[in-house]
Design a protein around this motif. Sequence first.
Motif, PDB file in Angstrom:
ATOM      1  N   UNK A 103       0.848  -1.301   0.009  1.00 20.88           N
ATOM      2  CA  UNK A 103      -0.052   0.235   0.025  1.00 20.88           C
ATOM      3  C   UNK A 103       0.708   1.448  -0.069  1.00 20.88           C
ATOM      4  N   UNK A 104       0.437   2.514  -0.800  1.00 23.22           N
ATOM      5  CA  UNK A 104       1.145   3.505  -0.811  1.00 23.22           C
ATOM      6  C   UNK A 104       0.157   4.633  -0.058  1.00 23.22           C
ATOM      7  N   UNK A 105       0.805   5.273   1.106  1.00 23.88           N
ATOM      8  CA  UNK A 105       0.081   6.249   1.729  1.00 23.88           C
ATOM      9  C   UNK A 105       0.223   7.825   1.413  1.00 23.88           C
ATOM     10  N   UNK A 106      -0.608   8.172   0.283  1.00 22.79           N
ATOM     11  CA  UNK A 106      -0.402   9.303  -0.295  1.00 22.79           C
ATOM     12  C   UNK A 106      -0.374  10.803   0.425  1.00 22.79           C
ATOM     13  N   UNK A 107      -1.157  10.677   1.520  1.00 24.54           N
ATOM     14  CA  UNK A 107      -0.976  11.933   2.131  1.00 24.54           C
ATOM     15  C   UNK A 107      -0.779  11.924   3.592  1.00 24.54           C
ATOM     16  N   UNK A 108       0.544  11.302   3.620  1.00 22.68           N
ATOM     17  CA  UNK A 108       1.256  11.282   4.956  1.00 22.68           C
ATOM     18  C   UNK A 108       2.830  11.686   4.549  1.00 22.68           C
ATOM     19  N   UNK A 109       3.447  12.724   5.255  1.00 22.16           N
ATOM     20  CA  UNK A 109       4.820  13.267   4.819  1.00 22.16           C
ATOM     21  C   UNK A 109       5.853  12.661   5.451  1.00 22.16           C
ATOM     22  N   UNK A 110       6.161  11.281   4.975  1.00 22.75           N
ATOM     23  CA  UNK A 110       6.986  10.310   5.616  1.00 22.75           C
ATOM     24  C   UNK A 110       7.454   9.616   4.240  1.00 22.75           C
ATOM     25  N   UNK A 111       8.791   9.443   4.276  1.00 15.02           N
ATOM     26  CA  UNK A 111       9.385   8.720   2.894  1.00 15.02           C
ATOM     27  C   UNK A 111       8.772   7.198   3.308  1.00 15.02           C
ATOM     28  N   UNK A 112       8.423   6.569   2.129  1.00 16.06           N
ATOM     29  CA  UNK A 112       8.217   5.365   2.263  1.00 16.06           C
ATOM     30  C   UNK A 112       8.148   4.138   0.989  1.00 16.06           C
ATOM     31  N   UNK A 113       7.890   2.911   1.307  1.00 14.93           N
ATOM     32  CA  UNK A 113       8.237   2.041   0.271  1.00 14.93           C
ATOM     33  C   UNK A 113       7.183   1.087   0.465  1.00 14.93           C
ATOM     34  N   UNK A 114       6.103   0.924  -0.770  1.00 12.92           N
ATOM     35  CA  UNK A 114       5.427  -0.234  -0.525  1.00 12.92           C
ATOM     36  C   UNK A 114       5.983  -1.513  -1.205  1.00 12.92           C
ATOM     37  N   UNK A 115       5.997  -2.524  -0.399  1.00 13.39           N
ATOM     38  CA  UNK A 115       6.411  -4.064  -0.813  1.00 13.39           C
ATOM     39  C   UNK A 115       5.313  -4.863  -1.053  1.00 13.39           C
ATOM     40  N   UNK A 116       5.209  -5.339  -2.014  1.00 11.71           N
ATOM     41  CA  UNK A 116       4.391  -6.534  -2.308  1.00 11.71           C
ATOM     42  C   UNK A 116       4.659  -8.023  -1.716  1.00 11.71           C
ATOM     43  N   UNK A 117       3.807  -8.528  -1.022  1.00 15.26           N
ATOM     44  CA  UNK A 117       4.382  -9.648  -0.032  1.00 15.26           C
ATOM     45  C   UNK A 117       5.328  -9.107   1.025  1.00 15.26           C
ATOM     46  N   UNK A 118       5.176  -8.043   1.405  1.00 14.46           N
ATOM     47  CA  UNK A 118       6.082  -7.430   2.629  1.00 14.46           C
ATOM     48  C   UNK A 118       6.014  -8.389   3.751  1.00 14.46           C
ATOM     49  N   UNK A 119       4.983  -8.537   4.270  1.00 13.42           N
ATOM     50  CA  UNK A 119       5.008  -9.638   5.364  1.00 13.42           C
ATOM     51  C   UNK A 119       5.919 -10.944   5.475  1.00 13.42           C
ATOM     52  N   UNK A 120       6.286 -11.182   4.369  1.00 18.98           N
ATOM     53  CA  UNK A 120       7.239 -12.310   3.894  1.00 18.98           C
ATOM     54  C   UNK A 120       8.673 -11.741   3.733  1.00 18.98           C
ATOM     55  N   UNK A 121       8.841 -10.525   3.448  1.00 12.71           N
ATOM     56  CA  UNK A 121      10.056 -10.073   2.863  1.00 12.71           C
ATOM     57  C   UNK A 121      10.720  -9.121   3.818  1.00 12.71           C
ATOM     58  N   UNK A 122      10.018  -8.406   4.787  1.00 13.62           N
ATOM     59  CA  UNK A 122      10.489  -7.330   5.630  1.00 13.62           C
ATOM     60  C   UNK A 122      10.067  -7.778   7.127  1.00 13.62           C
ATOM     61  N   UNK A 123      11.086  -7.930   8.078  1.00 12.86           N
ATOM     62  CA  UNK A 123      10.826  -8.271   9.445  1.00 12.86           C
ATOM     63  C   UNK A 123       9.958  -7.355  10.241  1.00 12.86           C
ATOM     64  N   UNK A 124      10.095  -5.955   9.973  1.00  5.67           N
ATOM     65  CA  UNK A 124       9.334  -5.058  10.363  1.00  5.67           C
ATOM     66  C   UNK A 124       7.670  -4.985  10.009  1.00  5.67           C
TER      67      UNK A 124
END
Length: 269
Positions: A175-196
Amino acid sequence: MNFQSLKVKEINHYIDQVKVEEYVKYIPLLENDERESVKKIGKKLEKRYAKLLGEKERVQKLWVYENKLFDAGYKIIAGIDEAGRGPLAGPVVAAAVVLPENVFIEGINDSKKISLKKREVLFKIITQKALGIGIGIIDNETIDQINILNATKMAMKRAVQKLSKSPQYLLIDAVHLADINIKQTGINKGDSLSISIAAASIIAKVTRDRIMDRFHKIYPQYSFINHKGYGTKEHYENIQKYGLSPIHRKSFLKNIIGDRKNENQSWKL
């Protein structure tokens, strides 16, 4: 440690007090013992130690995204995920989790790949080790008003806002959060690829399951404790029998509501 002077029962008792990480010190001593029963203990420890090393290697791979951001100078990195986009009832819950750099959490993974019992254990460990946890909850009425995608994004933003320290970077599951002023990366299947993100998925899932368990006590006829609001056969049968509860998502059940209305049957709201 001189195991030769100890009986097998005494050796087992001693080993039970030792952390798996320390097995490497004792494995050669046990495997070189003349007694076959003691050699077997050594072999058993060797397998456990190898399993731990494999798990550490697996978990270390989950740090790829976070480590790149740490190397780039970011200090507070939040993983974000949700639970409850698909159910017919109840809220959508999002969690934002900030972990200390390179912490090892044995067994952490996408919450969908972990048993209920293991999720509860990991929920406690993550809560203890995390630098920050924020949770956002959006109820079924809001979901009906703004749709599930927008409700999910709203829950995620609330989760970020509830962190004790504002994160410098967000890693978000698909998911991308458009109206939040913080740098971000959306990762498909991120719950299997990122520990956070994996940690966030567990926090969100356990939190939502507990909410649905509480709703079960209020509306036991729907058996929410069994399906957590998802569209199981049992759940659909209970909806047909009892109508909609106050926590059902009407926008998810238009076909059923329409069928009942077309049959000129009263629909319980």
